[in-house]
Design a protein around this motif. Structure first.
Motif, PDB file in Angstrom:
ATOM      1  N   HIS A 110     -53.837  17.545 -21.719  1.00  0.00           N
ATOM      2  CA  HIS A 110     -53.308  16.382 -21.018  1.00  0.00           C
ATOM      3  C   HIS A 110     -53.838  15.079 -21.592  1.00  0.00           C
ATOM      4  N   HIS A 133     -45.053  12.798 -14.912  1.00  0.00           N
ATOM      5  CA  HIS A 133     -45.535  13.861 -14.030  1.00  0.00           C
ATOM      6  C   HIS A 133     -44.549  15.021 -13.989  1.00  0.00           C
ATOM      7  N   ILE A 143     -45.431  19.064 -14.866  1.00  0.00           N
ATOM      8  CA  ILE A 143     -45.408  20.111 -13.844  1.00  0.00           C
ATOM      9  C   ILE A 143     -44.172  21.004 -13.905  1.00  0.00           C
ATOM     10  N   TYR A 147     -44.584  24.886 -14.296  1.00  0.00           N
ATOM     11  CA  TYR A 147     -44.978  25.670 -13.130  1.00  0.00           C
ATOM     12  C   TYR A 147     -43.749  26.103 -12.326  1.00  0.00           C
ATOM     13  N   LEU A 159     -46.386  24.431  -5.861  1.00  0.00           N
ATOM     14  CA  LEU A 159     -47.368  24.484  -6.940  1.00  0.00           C
ATOM     15  C   LEU A 159     -47.280  23.237  -7.805  1.00  0.00           C
ATOM     16  N   ASN A 174     -50.238  20.232  -8.427  1.00  0.00           N
ATOM     17  CA  ASN A 174     -50.677  19.820  -9.759  1.00  0.00           C
ATOM     18  C   ASN A 174     -50.391  18.343 -10.015  1.00  0.00           C
ATOM     19  N   SER A 175     -49.279  17.836  -9.497  1.00  0.00           N
ATOM     20  CA  SER A 175     -48.978  16.420  -9.665  1.00  0.00           C
ATOM     21  C   SER A 175     -49.937  15.564  -8.849  1.00  0.00           C
ATOM     22  N   ASP A 235     -52.964  16.205  -8.001  1.00  0.00           N
ATOM     23  CA  ASP A 235     -54.321  16.253  -8.535  1.00  0.00           C
ATOM     24  C   ASP A 235     -54.424  15.746  -9.970  1.00  0.00           C
ATOM     25  N   GLU A 236     -53.318  15.418 -10.604  1.00  0.00           N
ATOM     26  CA  GLU A 236     -53.331  15.030 -12.018  1.00  0.00           C
ATOM     27  C   GLU A 236     -54.077  13.714 -12.230  1.00  0.00           C
ATOM     28  N   THR A 296     -54.983  20.366  -0.486  1.00  0.00           N
ATOM     29  CA  THR A 296     -54.666  21.450  -1.421  1.00  0.00           C
ATOM     30  C   THR A 296     -54.708  22.800  -0.716  1.00  0.00           C
TER      31      THR A 296
END
Length: 265
Positions: free
Chosen positions: A110, A137, A141, A144, A193, A197-198, A200-201, A243
């Protein structure tokens, strides 16, 4: 070695403890009344949660992250569902290349993506734009969602679709009333999912955000470079809780065991 023997149980317990211990420590520190990150604490307090909600910039970043995660996950589903159907069911030139392209963000660090996107956005005049951040973003993602859609389609029985078509139903009707409902658990699990991930990115977002589009993880990173106090633990505890709730929803809707099979299959 017996997989169910005492040594295996001890090993699994140590792995779980090693994984969860930092999260437990962060959550405990979030309730300390002290000025520093100290543990054990003599008492528990909501002081730093109150302090957090007094910082408007953190609340603003939270809503940006929440909306960005929801929109980018939805955009990823709109891209991954037709792409997954095409790749799973049809043979056409470039199918493997398209599949590799859609999954490539999983292989590229990343940090590299962030630098490349920052340069590209500056060339097209989109640096700092929320729309371009949304696309960035979504790109990260989409794999996933793609894996979940492909996994759902792999065990899909197409006889119901063929029966509907033979009875005169259009392709759009078959997709809306048969295909989509049957793969909906996979799509929903992929959306959740992707949302996690988005939300927490941080690594890629550091390079493509602007002062008006700072996400919550980036805001935390910026704050931590200037001051480290229990308020960071309070923010982290809230993110852990969010989360955990999302993962519980995935488990109820789709099943974490099926999701893991889809990712490793």
């Amino acid at each position: 070695m017996n997989k169910n023997g005492p040594l295996a149980l001890i090993f699994n317990a140590l792995v779980v403890t090693f994984t969860l211990a930092p999260l437990v420590v962060v959550c405990l520190v979030a309730f300390t009344p002290a000025e520093t990150l100290t543990l054990p604490t003599t008492s528990f307090s909501l002081r730093w949660f109150h302090t957090l909600f007094e910082h408007d910039e953190f609340l603003h970043s939270f809503w940006i992250s929440l909306g960005l995660a929801a929109c980018s996950a939805t955009l990823s589903c709109l891209l991954a569902v037709p792409a997954g159907i095409a790749i799973t069911r049809y043979a056409f030139p470039g199918r493997n290349a398209i599949n590799a392209l859609l999954l490539s963000p999983l292989l590229i660090p990343h940090l590299v993506l962030g630098v490349a996107l920052m340069r590209m956005f500056s060339l097209v005049g989109g640096a700092g734009s929320l729309g371009w951040l949304l696309l960035a973003h979504a790109m990260v993602i989409t794999p996933y969602v793609m894996r979940q859609v492909v996994s759902a389609l792999a065990g899909f029985d197409a006889s119901a679709e063929q029966a509907a078509i033979s009875l005169g139903a259009s392709r759009a009707t078959v997709f809306r009333r048969i295909t989509l409902p049957m793969i909906l658990p996979g799509v929903t699990g992929g959306w959740m999912l992707a949302f996690i991930n988005s939300f927490d990115e941080v690594t890629m977002s550091v390079f493509v955000t602007s002062p008006s589009t700072v996400t919550l993880p980036v805001r935390m990173y910026m704050y931590a470079t200037e001051s480290v106090d229990p308020m960071m633990a309070a923010v982290s505890a809230l993110m852990i809780a969010l989360t955990a709730v999302a993962m519980l929803m995935i488990d109820r809707v789709y099943g974490l065991d099926r999701m893991l099979v889809g990712r490793t299959g």
